[in-house]
Design a protein around this motif. Sequence first.
Motif, PDB file in Angstrom:
ATOM      1  N   ILE A  13     -52.255  -9.413  26.905  1.00  0.00           N
ATOM      2  CA  ILE A  13     -52.397  -8.510  25.744  1.00  0.00           C
ATOM      3  C   ILE A  13     -53.473  -8.779  24.725  1.00  0.00           C
ATOM      4  N   ARG A  14     -54.079  -9.738  24.959  1.00  0.00           N
ATOM      5  CA  ARG A  14     -55.313 -10.426  24.274  1.00  0.00           C
ATOM      6  C   ARG A  14     -56.519  -9.456  24.612  1.00  0.00           C
ATOM      7  N   THR A  15     -56.442  -8.880  25.850  1.00  0.00           N
ATOM      8  CA  THR A  15     -57.532  -8.036  26.361  1.00  0.00           C
ATOM      9  C   THR A  15     -57.248  -6.540  26.203  1.00  0.00           C
TER      10      THR A  15
ATOM     11  N   VAL B 252     -36.982 -13.486  26.998  1.00  0.00           N
ATOM     12  CA  VAL B 252     -36.393 -12.111  26.339  1.00  0.00           C
ATOM     13  C   VAL B 252     -36.545 -10.733  27.182  1.00  0.00           C
ATOM     14  N   GLY B 253     -38.000 -10.675  27.221  1.00  0.00           N
ATOM     15  CA  GLY B 253     -38.447  -9.640  27.876  1.00  0.00           C
ATOM     16  C   GLY B 253     -37.588  -9.211  29.033  1.00  0.00           C
ATOM     17  N   SER B 254     -37.456 -10.067  30.178  1.00  0.00           N
ATOM     18  CA  SER B 254     -36.848  -9.661  31.210  1.00  0.00           C
ATOM     19  C   SER B 254     -35.282  -9.350  31.006  1.00  0.00           C
TER      20      SER B 254
ATOM     21  N   GLY C  31     -42.621 -20.517  35.480  1.00  0.00           N
ATOM     22  CA  GLY C  31     -41.435 -19.993  35.939  1.00  0.00           C
ATOM     23  C   GLY C  31     -41.458 -18.123  35.706  1.00  0.00           C
ATOM     24  N   SER C  32     -42.213 -17.883  34.896  1.00  0.00           N
ATOM     25  CA  SER C  32     -42.269 -16.281  34.541  1.00  0.00           C
ATOM     26  C   SER C  32     -42.361 -15.420  35.858  1.00  0.00           C
ATOM     27  N   TRP C  33     -43.016 -15.867  36.777  1.00  0.00           N
ATOM     28  CA  TRP C  33     -43.205 -15.022  37.944  1.00  0.00           C
ATOM     29  C   TRP C  33     -41.785 -15.012  38.789  1.00  0.00           C
TER      30      TRP C  33
ATOM     31  N   ILE D 229     -41.933  -2.859  22.890  1.00  0.00           N
ATOM     32  CA  ILE D 229     -41.196  -3.786  22.400  1.00  0.00           C
ATOM     33  C   ILE D 229     -42.114  -5.200  22.906  1.00  0.00           C
ATOM     34  N   ASP D 230     -42.623  -5.921  21.725  1.00  0.00           N
ATOM     35  CA  ASP D 230     -43.352  -7.002  22.090  1.00  0.00           C
ATOM     36  C   ASP D 230     -42.734  -8.292  22.016  1.00  0.00           C
ATOM     37  N   ALA D 231     -42.547  -8.955  23.346  1.00  0.00           N
ATOM     38  CA  ALA D 231     -42.020 -10.004  23.681  1.00  0.00           C
ATOM     39  C   ALA D 231     -42.965 -10.825  24.384  1.00  0.00           C
ATOM     40  N   ALA D 232     -44.183 -10.990  23.963  1.00  0.00           N
ATOM     41  CA  ALA D 232     -45.282 -11.631  24.740  1.00  0.00           C
ATOM     42  C   ALA D 232     -45.539 -12.539  23.560  1.00  0.00           C
TER      43      ALA D 232
ATOM     44  N   THR E  39     -48.400 -16.971  12.485  1.00  0.00           N
ATOM     45  CA  THR E  39     -48.802 -15.730  13.260  1.00  0.00           C
ATOM     46  C   THR E  39     -47.670 -14.572  13.158  1.00  0.00           C
ATOM     47  N   LYS E  40     -46.596 -14.821  13.263  1.00  0.00           N
ATOM     48  CA  LYS E  40     -45.579 -14.035  13.176  1.00  0.00           C
ATOM     49  C   LYS E  40     -45.302 -13.011  11.949  1.00  0.00           C
ATOM     50  N   ILE E  41     -45.393 -13.905  10.718  1.00  0.00           N
ATOM     51  CA  ILE E  41     -45.240 -13.232   9.606  1.00  0.00           C
ATOM     52  C   ILE E  41     -46.503 -12.394   9.350  1.00  0.00           C
TER      53      ILE E  41
ATOM     54  N   LEU F 114     -47.835 -22.654  12.339  1.00  0.00           N
ATOM     55  CA  LEU F 114     -48.813 -21.909  12.391  1.00  0.00           C
ATOM     56  C   LEU F 114     -48.230 -20.795  13.403  1.00  0.00           C
ATOM     57  N   TYR F 115     -47.026 -21.291  14.160  1.00  0.00           N
ATOM     58  CA  TYR F 115     -46.185 -20.267  14.840  1.00  0.00           C
ATOM     59  C   TYR F 115     -45.789 -19.124  13.890  1.00  0.00           C
ATOM     60  N   GLY F 116     -45.070 -19.777  12.814  1.00  0.00           N
ATOM     61  CA  GLY F 116     -44.304 -18.876  11.981  1.00  0.00           C
ATOM     62  C   GLY F 116     -45.570 -17.825  11.297  1.00  0.00           C
TER      63      GLY F 116
ATOM     64  N   CYS G 118     -35.430 -12.552  14.974  1.00  0.00           N
ATOM     65  CA  CYS G 118     -34.508 -13.277  15.863  1.00  0.00           C
ATOM     66  C   CYS G 118     -34.204 -14.606  15.457  1.00  0.00           C
ATOM     67  N   GLY G 119     -33.261 -15.118  15.677  1.00  0.00           N
ATOM     68  CA  GLY G 119     -32.776 -16.523  15.618  1.00  0.00           C
ATOM     69  C   GLY G 119     -32.854 -17.182  16.856  1.00  0.00           C
ATOM     70  N   VAL G 120     -32.425 -18.513  17.030  1.00  0.00           N
ATOM     71  CA  VAL G 120     -32.391 -19.022  18.523  1.00  0.00           C
ATOM     72  C   VAL G 120     -31.931 -18.022  19.619  1.00  0.00           C
TER      73      VAL G 120
ATOM     74  N   GLU H 287     -54.800 -16.085  19.043  1.00  0.00           N
ATOM     75  CA  GLU H 287     -55.351 -14.999  19.822  1.00  0.00           C
ATOM     76  C   GLU H 287     -54.121 -14.406  20.591  1.00  0.00           C
ATOM     77  N   ASN H 288     -52.934 -15.006  20.997  1.00  0.00           N
ATOM     78  CA  ASN H 288     -51.960 -14.698  21.537  1.00  0.00           C
ATOM     79  C   ASN H 288     -51.020 -13.721  20.604  1.00  0.00           C
ATOM     80  N   ASN H 289     -50.748 -14.556  19.663  1.00  0.00           N
ATOM     81  CA  ASN H 289     -49.555 -14.051  18.802  1.00  0.00           C
ATOM     82  C   ASN H 289     -50.060 -13.137  17.898  1.00  0.00           C
TER      83      ASN H 289
HETATM   84  N1  LIG Z   1     -36.415 -17.617  22.489  1.00  0.00           N
HETATM   85  C1  LIG Z   1     -36.237 -17.620  21.310  1.00  0.00           C
HETATM   86  O1  LIG Z   1     -35.161 -18.393  21.131  1.00  0.00           O
HETATM   87  C2  LIG Z   1     -37.003 -16.744  20.458  1.00  0.00           C
HETATM   88  C3  LIG Z   1     -36.328 -16.730  19.198  1.00  0.00           C
HETATM   89  C4  LIG Z   1     -36.991 -16.063  18.170  1.00  0.00           C
HETATM   90  C5  LIG Z   1     -38.326 -14.978  18.471  1.00  0.00           C
HETATM   91  N2  LIG Z   1     -38.573 -15.041  20.082  1.00  0.00           N
HETATM   92  C6  LIG Z   1     -39.451 -14.187  20.230  1.00  0.00           C
HETATM   93  O2  LIG Z   1     -39.287 -13.546  21.424  1.00  0.00           O
HETATM   94  C7  LIG Z   1     -40.232 -13.204  22.250  1.00  0.00           C
HETATM   95  C8  LIG Z   1     -40.222 -13.669  23.529  1.00  0.00           C
HETATM   96  O3  LIG Z   1     -39.641 -15.190  23.755  1.00  0.00           O
HETATM   97  P1  LIG Z   1     -39.332 -15.802  24.899  1.00  0.00           P
HETATM   98  O4  LIG Z   1     -38.326 -16.859  24.628  1.00  0.00           O
HETATM   99  O5  LIG Z   1     -39.080 -14.638  25.856  1.00  0.00           O
HETATM  100  O6  LIG Z   1     -40.449 -16.529  25.484  1.00  0.00           O
HETATM  101  P2  LIG Z   1     -41.207 -16.713  26.955  1.00  0.00           P
HETATM  102  O7  LIG Z   1     -42.121 -17.810  26.904  1.00  0.00           O
HETATM  103  O8  LIG Z   1     -40.093 -16.884  27.915  1.00  0.00           O
HETATM  104  O9  LIG Z   1     -41.782 -15.256  27.183  1.00  0.00           O
HETATM  105  C9  LIG Z   1     -42.977 -14.966  26.725  1.00  0.00           C
HETATM  106  C10 LIG Z   1     -43.542 -14.213  27.893  1.00  0.00           C
HETATM  107  O10 LIG Z   1     -44.946 -13.870  27.546  1.00  0.00           O
HETATM  108  C11 LIG Z   1     -45.915 -14.086  28.364  1.00  0.00           C
HETATM  109  N3  LIG Z   1     -46.974 -13.984  27.552  1.00  0.00           N
HETATM  110  C12 LIG Z   1     -47.653 -15.091  26.787  1.00  0.00           C
HETATM  111  N4  LIG Z   1     -48.681 -14.771  26.254  1.00  0.00           N
HETATM  112  C13 LIG Z   1     -49.085 -13.481  26.850  1.00  0.00           C
HETATM  113  C14 LIG Z   1     -50.202 -12.600  26.892  1.00  0.00           C
HETATM  114  N5  LIG Z   1     -51.281 -12.992  25.977  1.00  0.00           N
HETATM  115  N6  LIG Z   1     -50.214 -11.511  27.532  1.00  0.00           N
HETATM  116  C15 LIG Z   1     -49.226 -11.146  28.242  1.00  0.00           C
HETATM  117  N7  LIG Z   1     -48.278 -12.025  28.482  1.00  0.00           N
HETATM  118  C16 LIG Z   1     -48.013 -12.936  27.821  1.00  0.00           C
HETATM  119  C17 LIG Z   1     -45.355 -15.312  29.183  1.00  0.00           C
HETATM  120  O11 LIG Z   1     -46.118 -15.497  30.450  1.00  0.00           O
HETATM  121  C18 LIG Z   1     -43.963 -15.032  29.070  1.00  0.00           C
HETATM  122  O12 LIG Z   1     -43.557 -14.631  30.336  1.00  0.00           O
HETATM  123  C19 LIG Z   1     -41.684 -13.950  21.515  1.00  0.00           C
HETATM  124  O13 LIG Z   1     -42.334 -13.317  20.828  1.00  0.00           O
HETATM  125  C20 LIG Z   1     -40.705 -14.992  20.703  1.00  0.00           C
HETATM  126  O14 LIG Z   1     -41.356 -15.212  19.415  1.00  0.00           O
HETATM  127  C21 LIG Z   1     -37.704 -16.027  20.805  1.00  0.00           C
END
Ligand SMILES: NC(=O)c1ccc[n+]([C@@H]2O[C@H](COP(=O)([O-])OP(=O)(O)OC[C@H]3O[C@@H](n4cnc5c(N)ncnc54)[C@H](O)[C@@H]3O)[C@@H](O)[C@H]2O)c1
Length: 390
Positions: free
Chosen positions: A61-63, A12-14, A41-43, A77-80, A200-202, A196-198, A224-226, A100-102
């Motif tokens: 982002i944990r640091t 999503v971020g890219s 694969g993110s690299w 825009i927080d997508a990590a 951390t988000k709420i 647990l995932y949900g 966001c949905g799927v 810690e991540n979320n």
């Molecule tokens: N893909 C979906 O269907 C979907 C649906 C709803 C919400 N989201 C939300 O969108 C966001 C992005 O999801 P995505 O599908 O792109 O996932 P993704 O795993 O492809 O991308 C997440 C990225 O964050 C990086 N990351 C993880 N922890 C990190 C940290 N602590 N510090 C720095 N970088 C870190 C990962 O390396 C990865 O590149 C997430 O917050 C997710 O909850 C995604």
Amino acid sequence: MNILITGICGFVGSTVAEALLDQAASSDLTITGIDNFSRNGSWLNRDRLQARGVRILHGDIRTAADLEAIGPFDWVIDAAANPSVLAGVDGKSSTRQLVENNLGGTINLLEACKRWKAGFILLSTSRVYSIPPLANLEVEVQDRAFHPPSNNQEQGTNNEEPRTKNQEPRTRNQELPGFSRSGISESFSTAPPVSLYGSTKITSELLALEYGLTFDFPVWINRCGVMAGARQFGKPDQGIFAFWLHSWREGRPLKYIGFDGLGHQVRDCLHPRDLAPLLVKQMATKNQEPGTTTPRVINLSGGLASTMSLRQLSDWCTERFPDSPTRDFLPPVAEVLKPEVRPFDLPWVVLDHSLATETWGWKPTTSVTDILEEIADFADQNPDWIAVSA
Ligand SMILES: NC(=O)c1ccc[n+]([C@@H]2O[C@H](COP(=O)([O-])OP(=O)(O)OC[C@H]3O[C@@H](n4cnc5c(N)ncnc54)[C@H](O)[C@@H]3O)[C@@H](O)[C@H]2O)c1
């Protein structure tokens, strides 16, 4: 405008970064991204983004110190995140790592927003909605997919038990606040359990809203949905559309998990590039007029028009990849004995995005078939994608 996108090398971020650059009218937009490359694969997205002028930092982002090094920015825009609903319970990631991540990561970002008076946009999830009423939704099979029955059928007078097997007396669909046949709206219950995932988000949502109000910076929560599209790193528990399609392309075995074992479970599907026009509008409203009541929390989704069951997705894949042996692994009706059950599985999740349409004039523009075609074309060009990304 300087934007920080966290998780920039994720799917999503890219995608969002590139869509924002495509849309930017001038060179007034500077994007910095941070990623710890924890997602397989993110690299692979790094060079492409750098070639477009995005500054990419290998950080976490944990640091907090990693964020301090970035300097001032106008918006985050927080997508990590660790985005799997099974995170923390599947034995592959610990609960501490998930939280810690979320959540810890969100707190660090909010502290940075406070410091720079920057705005914060959280990409939240439909997984904040309460699991029991969704798991117990009344559904019936139509055209190889679960659907909520029409109101007429729901209101029938024959006192038949609803079809889905259920331990307790169930609330009828039409009595669930926030539920309609168009999907789940923002007023649907968010009571635990939400996974647990949900959770951390709420919790991140609440903290973000509170920080924004307390320290006077704008916050938008986009549930966001799927999401799906080319380059998604699909796994069975996250990125299901990409995982399913690449698996067909590669002739890998697949199975339907849960419910009737026939893949009738339904999701809607959104291309993340469709988020960009809305994000631009949200970032333009840093100084909202006093007294305006634009909702801070909205659903963004493909909606009812983009729904598909796994079974229907298999039908699509059969046509697109006619020589794939994957079809032979999936059971014909007669062979279904005892489908495997997985926690947090839900039969029908469609997010209703009408509030986003009313508020922002936003609508998804990429159809589900265009999304599937895009993933399939990418799969043709990347025939080993599952090994790279799963
Ligand atoms: N893909 C979906 O269907 C979907 C649906 C709803 C919400 N989201 C939300 O969108 C966001 C992005 O999801 P995505 O599908 O792109 O996932 P993704 O795993 O492809 O991308 C997440 C990225 O964050 C990086 N990351 C993880 N922890 C990190 C940290 N602590 N510090 C720095 N970088 C870190 C990962 O390396 C990865 O590149 C997430 O917050 C997710 O909850 C995604």
